[in-house]
Design an enzyme around this catalytic site. Structure first.
Site, PDB file in Angstrom:
ATOM      1  N   LYS A   1       0.679  -1.241   0.176  1.00 26.23           N
ATOM      2  CA  LYS A   1       0.064   0.298   0.054  1.00 26.23           C
ATOM      3  C   LYS A   1       0.613   1.586   0.006  1.00 26.23           C
ATOM      4  O   LYS A   1       1.313   1.882   1.011  1.00 26.23           O
ATOM      5  CB  LYS A   1      -0.939   0.442   1.708  1.00 26.23           C
ATOM      6  CG  LYS A   1      -2.061   0.910   1.220  1.00 26.23           C
ATOM      7  CD  LYS A   1      -2.532   1.049   2.088  1.00 26.23           C
ATOM      8  CE  LYS A   1      -3.537   2.261   2.527  1.00 26.23           C
ATOM      9  NZ  LYS A   1      -4.157   2.639   3.632  1.00 26.23           N
TER      10      LYS A   1
ATOM     11  N   ARG B   1     -10.938   9.943   1.778  1.00 30.40           N
ATOM     12  CA  ARG B   1     -10.364  10.681   2.793  1.00 30.40           C
ATOM     13  C   ARG B   1     -11.618  11.890   3.441  1.00 30.40           C
ATOM     14  O   ARG B   1     -12.318  11.661   4.521  1.00 30.40           O
ATOM     15  CB  ARG B   1      -8.784  11.248   3.137  1.00 30.40           C
ATOM     16  CG  ARG B   1      -8.027  10.744   3.179  1.00 30.40           C
ATOM     17  CD  ARG B   1      -6.214  10.818   3.750  1.00 30.40           C
ATOM     18  NE  ARG B   1      -6.016   9.533   2.908  1.00 30.40           N
ATOM     19  CZ  ARG B   1      -4.901   9.937   3.110  1.00 30.40           C
ATOM     20  NH1 ARG B   1      -3.777  11.719   3.349  1.00 30.40           N
ATOM     21  NH2 ARG B   1      -3.875   9.078   2.883  1.00 30.40           N
TER      22      ARG B   1
ATOM     23  N   ARG C   1       0.819   9.547   5.840  1.00 28.34           N
ATOM     24  CA  ARG C   1       1.286   8.596   6.084  1.00 28.34           C
ATOM     25  C   ARG C   1       2.495   8.228   5.887  1.00 28.34           C
ATOM     26  O   ARG C   1       2.259   7.092   5.452  1.00 28.34           O
ATOM     27  CB  ARG C   1      -0.372   7.814   5.957  1.00 28.34           C
ATOM     28  CG  ARG C   1      -1.129   8.458   6.190  1.00 28.34           C
ATOM     29  CD  ARG C   1      -2.855   7.205   6.210  1.00 28.34           C
ATOM     30  NE  ARG C   1      -3.577   7.254   6.130  1.00 28.34           N
ATOM     31  CZ  ARG C   1      -4.201   7.795   6.876  1.00 28.34           C
ATOM     32  NH1 ARG C   1      -3.921   8.187   8.138  1.00 28.34           N
ATOM     33  NH2 ARG C   1      -5.178   8.513   7.065  1.00 28.34           N
TER      34      ARG C   1
ATOM     35  N   GLU D   1       7.450  -6.514   1.481  1.00 26.54           N
ATOM     36  CA  GLU D   1       6.302  -6.330   2.193  1.00 26.54           C
ATOM     37  C   GLU D   1       5.020  -7.322   1.853  1.00 26.54           C
ATOM     38  O   GLU D   1       4.866  -8.234   2.875  1.00 26.54           O
ATOM     39  CB  GLU D   1       5.679  -5.299   1.969  1.00 26.54           C
ATOM     40  CG  GLU D   1       6.580  -3.692   2.499  1.00 26.54           C
ATOM     41  CD  GLU D   1       5.830  -4.059   3.933  1.00 26.54           C
ATOM     42  OE1 GLU D   1       4.670  -4.698   4.648  1.00 26.54           O
ATOM     43  OE2 GLU D   1       6.081  -2.676   4.451  1.00 26.54           O
TER      44      GLU D   1
ATOM     45  N   LYS E   1      -1.905  -1.434  -3.564  1.00 26.85           N
ATOM     46  CA  LYS E   1      -3.582  -0.166  -3.972  1.00 26.85           C
ATOM     47  C   LYS E   1      -2.240   0.727  -4.027  1.00 26.85           C
ATOM     48  O   LYS E   1      -0.359   1.152  -3.340  1.00 26.85           O
ATOM     49  CB  LYS E   1      -3.398  -0.472  -2.246  1.00 26.85           C
ATOM     50  CG  LYS E   1      -4.467   0.977  -2.047  1.00 26.85           C
ATOM     51  CD  LYS E   1      -5.401   0.552  -0.888  1.00 26.85           C
ATOM     52  CE  LYS E   1      -6.094   2.068  -0.828  1.00 26.85           C
ATOM     53  NZ  LYS E   1      -5.765   2.291   0.697  1.00 26.85           N
TER      54      LYS E   1
ATOM     55  N   SER F   1      -9.987   5.738  -4.410  1.00 23.75           N
ATOM     56  CA  SER F   1     -10.727   6.918  -4.495  1.00 23.75           C
ATOM     57  C   SER F   1     -10.546   8.328  -5.711  1.00 23.75           C
ATOM     58  O   SER F   1     -11.622   8.495  -6.221  1.00 23.75           O
ATOM     59  CB  SER F   1     -11.389   8.025  -3.328  1.00 23.75           C
ATOM     60  OG  SER F   1     -10.358   7.484  -2.862  1.00 23.75           O
TER      61      SER F   1
ATOM     62  N   TYR G   1     -15.282   1.152  -7.088  1.00 23.94           N
ATOM     63  CA  TYR G   1     -15.731   2.402  -7.011  1.00 23.94           C
ATOM     64  C   TYR G   1     -17.010   1.707  -8.237  1.00 23.94           C
ATOM     65  O   TYR G   1     -18.126   2.061  -8.057  1.00 23.94           O
ATOM     66  CB  TYR G   1     -16.194   3.358  -6.619  1.00 23.94           C
ATOM     67  CG  TYR G   1     -15.121   3.572  -5.278  1.00 23.94           C
ATOM     68  CD1 TYR G   1     -15.561   3.643  -3.845  1.00 23.94           C
ATOM     69  CD2 TYR G   1     -13.374   3.837  -5.330  1.00 23.94           C
ATOM     70  CE1 TYR G   1     -15.019   3.842  -2.769  1.00 23.94           C
ATOM     71  CE2 TYR G   1     -12.892   3.789  -4.105  1.00 23.94           C
ATOM     72  CZ  TYR G   1     -13.278   3.935  -2.588  1.00 23.94           C
ATOM     73  OH  TYR G   1     -12.913   3.558  -1.560  1.00 23.94           O
TER      74      TYR G   1
HETATM   75  C1  PBG Z   1      -7.726   3.434   5.554  1.00 30.07           C
HETATM   76  C2  PBG Z   1      -7.833   2.940   4.237  1.00 30.07           C
HETATM   77  C3  PBG Z   1      -7.634   4.123   3.390  1.00 30.07           C
HETATM   78  C4  PBG Z   1      -8.853   3.883   1.969  1.00 30.07           C
HETATM   79  C5  PBG Z   1      -8.811   2.445   2.395  1.00 30.07           C
HETATM   80  N1  PBG Z   1      -8.046   2.331   3.744  1.00 30.07           N
HETATM   81  C6  PBG Z   1      -7.045   5.725   3.319  1.00 30.07           C
HETATM   82  C7  PBG Z   1      -5.687   5.863   3.685  1.00 30.07           C
HETATM   83  O1  PBG Z   1      -5.125   4.711   3.696  1.00 30.07           O
HETATM   84  O2  PBG Z   1      -5.664   6.611   3.974  1.00 30.07           O
HETATM   85  C8  PBG Z   1      -8.224   4.402   0.555  1.00 30.07           C
HETATM   86  C9  PBG Z   1      -8.549   4.377  -0.345  1.00 30.07           C
HETATM   87  C10 PBG Z   1      -9.421   4.883  -1.449  1.00 30.07           C
HETATM   88  O3  PBG Z   1      -8.760   5.386  -1.846  1.00 30.07           O
HETATM   89  O4  PBG Z   1     -10.363   4.625  -2.115  1.00 30.07           O
HETATM   90  N2  PBG Z   1      -8.080   2.977   6.179  1.00 30.07           N
END
Ligand code: PBG
Length: 326
Positions: A196, A206, A219, A235, A250, A276, A315
């Site tokens: 990720k 968010r 992050r 990882e 991701k 997203s 989505y």
């Molecule tokens: C963290 C989480 C995130 C997403 C899924 N799980 C956001 C992040 O790491 O800040 C993002 C998913 C998306 O952008 O569709 N709980």
């Protein structure tokens, strides 16, 4: 000179193209991310994710019915709690928003589709980080694992068939596996957000879950650096060794090389999360009439499958599943 090799022969008709297609995309390759708000009587539209909602319990059920009848394989739930606190206790509260929704969905749908829960703290913490924040502002890895274990047990108890740790803490898969096994949930599947990346493409998410990281933070201290390819394999290999049943990459489109590497190197099921920001870009250009939204979405999802993912979190799940069913 005329060519003797003529690959175009195989492209002449639609039936021929079907015959030699190397990649398939079916509704059963898709998982829909869904947002559920605590104690809501109406769904609320998410501006940056056109067509997506913070659901009420009843609109959530309606949506899952539609997804199920379109043949979508499963759903993954994210919660939008009413209250947040320092530790993110809503993540393991038996009456927390996701636990309530999980119980209710399993009551209606049983084993008919796969019900997954994202496992993280950021939606529930007042500071928006994925773990316990120390005085110096960094996230405490090992103290956070204990809270992930609690959340995993709460989600499994509420009926999650799959828990999906997304916090990128070291050792999170091992900690969750042993907590689940100790509580008798040895059948609960762990789908690890293994590779990720710290991505700007999570922006609309968010907004969707009302998460703002305190003090303009980010992050980068726990999610991966976009420049690193070998590290992603490291990882994911660790996650498999710790007991991950499924691993995830991701975001999707900007990390297809990682999908391809993991497909080659690992034996476990592999998925990618079309996030997203990826959805929002296609929607925005589509709304302006600059691209054909459905065709571009289809092309992107096929690319993820071609790179080696067994399934895709997106989505677009309902739209594309319905399109494929036409
Ligand atoms: C963290 C989480 C995130 C997403 C899924 N799980 C956001 C992040 O790491 O800040 C993002 C998913 C998306 O952008 O569709 N709980």
């Amino acid at each position: 000179m005329f060519p003797t090799e003529r690959p175009r022969r195989l492209r002449r008709t639609s039936a021929l193209r079907e015959l030699v297609a190397e990649t398939t995309l079916a509704p059963s390759d898709l998982v829909a991310p869904l947002f559920v708000g605590e104690a809501r009587d109406h769904p609320v539209a998410i501006t940056s994710l056109p067509g997506q909602m913070q659901h009420s319990l009843s609109s959530l059920h309606e949506e899952v019915r539609r997804l199920h009848s379109a043949g979508v394989a499963g759903i993954i739930l994210f919660g939008v709690p009413l209250r947040k606190d320092e530790l993110g206790s809503g993540a393991w509260d038996p009456d927390g928003v996701v636990q309530v929704a999980l119980r209710s969905l399993r009551d209606e749908f049983g084993d008919e589709l796969v019900v997954m829960a994202d496992l993280c703290l950021d939606e529930y913490t007042s500071h928006g980080h994925c773990g316990i924040v120390r005085d110096n502002g960094t996230v405490d890895n090992d103290a956070t694992l204990e809270l992930y274990a609690r959340a995993a047990i709460a989600q499994a108890r509420a009926g999650a068939q799959v828990v999906a740790p997304s916090g990128m803490m070291d050792g999170q898969v091992a900690a969750i596996r042993s907590a689940l096994d100790d509580e008798g949930f040895s059948d609960t599947i762990i789908m690890a957000y293994a590779a990720k990346f710290a991505s700007a493409l999570y922006g609309p998410f968010r907004e969707a879950v009302d998460v703002e990281i305190a003090n303009g933070g980010d992050r980068r201290g726990y999610q991966q650096d976009a420049r690193n390819r070998r590290e992603a394999l490291r990882e994911a290999t660790l996650d498999v060794e710790e007991g991950a049943d499924i691993v995830m990459v991701k975001p999707a489109m900007t990390y297809l090389d990682i999908v391809s590497d993991l497909r080659r190197e690992l034996g476990v099921p592999l998925c990618a999360y079309h996030v997203s920001g990826e959805y929002a870009m296609v929607k925005a250009a589509g709304a302006n009439g600059w691209i054909d939204e459905t065709a571009v979405a289809m092309e992107q999802l096929i690319a993820v499958r071609r790179a080696g993912a067994d399934f895709v979190l997106t989505y677009f799940a309902r739209d594309i599943a319905e399109e494929l069913g036409r």
